[in-house]
Enzyme design. Sequence first.
Site, PDB file in Angstrom:
ATOM      1  N   GLY A 130       0.839  -1.201   0.000  1.00  0.00           N
ATOM      2  CA  GLY A 130       0.000   0.000   0.000  1.00  0.00           C
ATOM      3  C   GLY A 130       0.865   1.239   0.000  1.00  0.00           C
ATOM      4  O   GLY A 130       2.061   1.189   0.279  1.00  0.00           O
ATOM      5  N   GLY A 132       0.679   5.772   0.658  1.00  0.00           N
ATOM      6  CA  GLY A 132      -0.028   6.999   0.995  1.00  0.00           C
ATOM      7  C   GLY A 132       0.833   8.203   0.696  1.00  0.00           C
ATOM      8  O   GLY A 132       1.852   8.113   0.002  1.00  0.00           O
ATOM      9  N   GLY A 214      -6.186  -9.127   2.030  1.00  0.00           N
ATOM     10  CA  GLY A 214      -6.652  -7.867   1.464  1.00  0.00           C
ATOM     11  C   GLY A 214      -7.545  -7.092   2.424  1.00  0.00           C
ATOM     12  O   GLY A 214      -7.749  -7.472   3.581  1.00  0.00           O
ATOM     13  N   ASP A 254     -10.930   6.195  13.217  1.00  0.00           N
ATOM     14  CA  ASP A 254     -10.902   6.076  11.752  1.00  0.00           C
ATOM     15  C   ASP A 254     -11.262   4.649  11.320  1.00  0.00           C
ATOM     16  O   ASP A 254     -10.645   4.081  10.422  1.00  0.00           O
ATOM     17  CB  ASP A 254      -9.531   6.472  11.203  1.00  0.00           C
ATOM     18  CG  ASP A 254      -9.568   6.780   9.705  1.00  0.00           C
ATOM     19  OD1 ASP A 254     -10.655   7.119   9.185  1.00  0.00           O
ATOM     20  OD2 ASP A 254      -8.521   6.685   9.040  1.00  0.00           O
ATOM     21  N   GLU A 258     -11.544   0.183   4.648  1.00  0.00           N
ATOM     22  CA  GLU A 258     -10.163   0.172   4.166  1.00  0.00           C
ATOM     23  C   GLU A 258      -9.169  -0.124   5.280  1.00  0.00           C
ATOM     24  O   GLU A 258      -8.032  -0.526   5.012  1.00  0.00           O
ATOM     25  CB  GLU A 258      -9.809   1.514   3.526  1.00  0.00           C
ATOM     26  CG  GLU A 258     -10.569   1.830   2.247  1.00  0.00           C
ATOM     27  CD  GLU A 258     -11.874   2.547   2.493  1.00  0.00           C
ATOM     28  OE1 GLU A 258     -12.350   3.255   1.594  1.00  0.00           O
ATOM     29  OE2 GLU A 258     -12.459   2.406   3.602  1.00  0.00           O
ATOM     30  N   ASP A 275      -4.191   0.718  11.013  1.00  0.00           N
ATOM     31  CA  ASP A 275      -4.055   2.168  10.855  1.00  0.00           C
ATOM     32  C   ASP A 275      -4.554   2.943  12.073  1.00  0.00           C
ATOM     33  O   ASP A 275      -5.674   3.449  12.112  1.00  0.00           O
ATOM     34  CB  ASP A 275      -4.770   2.660   9.596  1.00  0.00           C
ATOM     35  CG  ASP A 275      -4.220   4.014   9.139  1.00  0.00           C
ATOM     36  OD1 ASP A 275      -3.636   4.739   9.975  1.00  0.00           O
ATOM     37  OD2 ASP A 275      -4.365   4.338   7.951  1.00  0.00           O
TER      38      ASP A 275
END
Length: 423
Positions: A130, A132, A214, A254, A258, A275
């Site tokens: 991934g 960001g 995933g 959050d 995802e 996260d």
Amino acid sequence: MDTQPAPWGKLLAFNAPGLTHIDCVRQQYRVGRDPKQSDLVVHDQTLRCSKNHFKIYLTGGIPCFEDCSSNGTIVNGTRIHKKMIPLTDRAEIEIKWDLLFLFVNTRDHYMGIPPLINDRYYVFESQVLGQGSFAIVKVAVDLHTLERLACKIIDTRRIQLNKTSHVDASLAAIQQEISVLRQVEHPNIVSIKDVVVMQDRNVALIFLSRISGGELFDHIVNGNGVEESEAKFIFYQLLLAVKYLHDVNICHRDLKAENVLLESSKPFSRLLISDFGMAKSLQNSLEQMQTKCGTFTYLAPEILDSPGGYSKQVDCWALGVLLYTMLGGALPFGTDQDHTRLLQRIRRADYSLSDERWKDISPEAKDLISRLLQVDANRRLTVEQALHHPWISNHQEVLARLYGKMLVKSGIRHGAAPGSVAG
């Protein structure tokens, strides 16, 4: 007296039962499952690796790779099938899934493994999980245990140079994520393995547990939603994890599809919440938070409007959004493309449970959604109350049994009662 010829490379295998390697002095070496054909034998019960999978050899002074398998081999991120290519220095080789090799062809590296992190971790350049604005996540291997990890590489210099961002807030978020993850241990929360700060390279590396199924987001999109029976087990795990966080006075802030990772792409797998960059560790259960943060489509109304702050109940709103999204195959309030309309819908809890998709969803599931998507945080169900809602409690025994089997399958020892999971 004969002398051993100088090696033209080294092939390392990061696979069980231990770290093995070949010092390449002959012209050719074969890799595969068959001990009779292979110079480096791969122990693979899944038959992903062929009996004679690939070979490396020297031709014209150039190290080369040739795939000999039925399914191909990944070299530096590209699938190679039944053909030959030159091998670059530190070429990364993978037999799908997760059988990893590294080829080193320069004398500089011969005396040992290429540069490691703290003499323990190797990070694969081509294995990106991934990316960001300020961080990229890659596959890493702990060479002591051969465990696959996720390495979150944060470019601290990029954060500092980006004058348009809130630099202090970004750096604080990194520190906050590390701090929170070091406090928690739970089967459904991603665990931190190590943190390495390399000031000379302006990077911070967070080594985390890695799972390969995933994101829940992709699982929802690919299946146009999730069947109610599977959604119930997913949501049960989410409730257990968030209850654990709230019991130790941590608010995630959050929660979204995802940020929920699946251990396997198969149904009824273990999930992990990830996260924690926006997570907040509170002094006590009554502490109010002020920072407006999170993902717009999952934001609770009080984050938008409450001058007195908000509580851990914002996570319960996000859980309601998640449950709706799993069962309905779409976000309850739409996307953030129309920002103004989205916020209006959130403030009014304006969503629908009456279209075609919902006709086969149980009344209990719809009721749980409506009790979580309450604008008034005081009327909204807590995580504890959600665990006792009929949609969950009427199937508590089955869910607990499934959960126990899942933990055993994941290799996790677990003795706590499922309703009060602790790490």
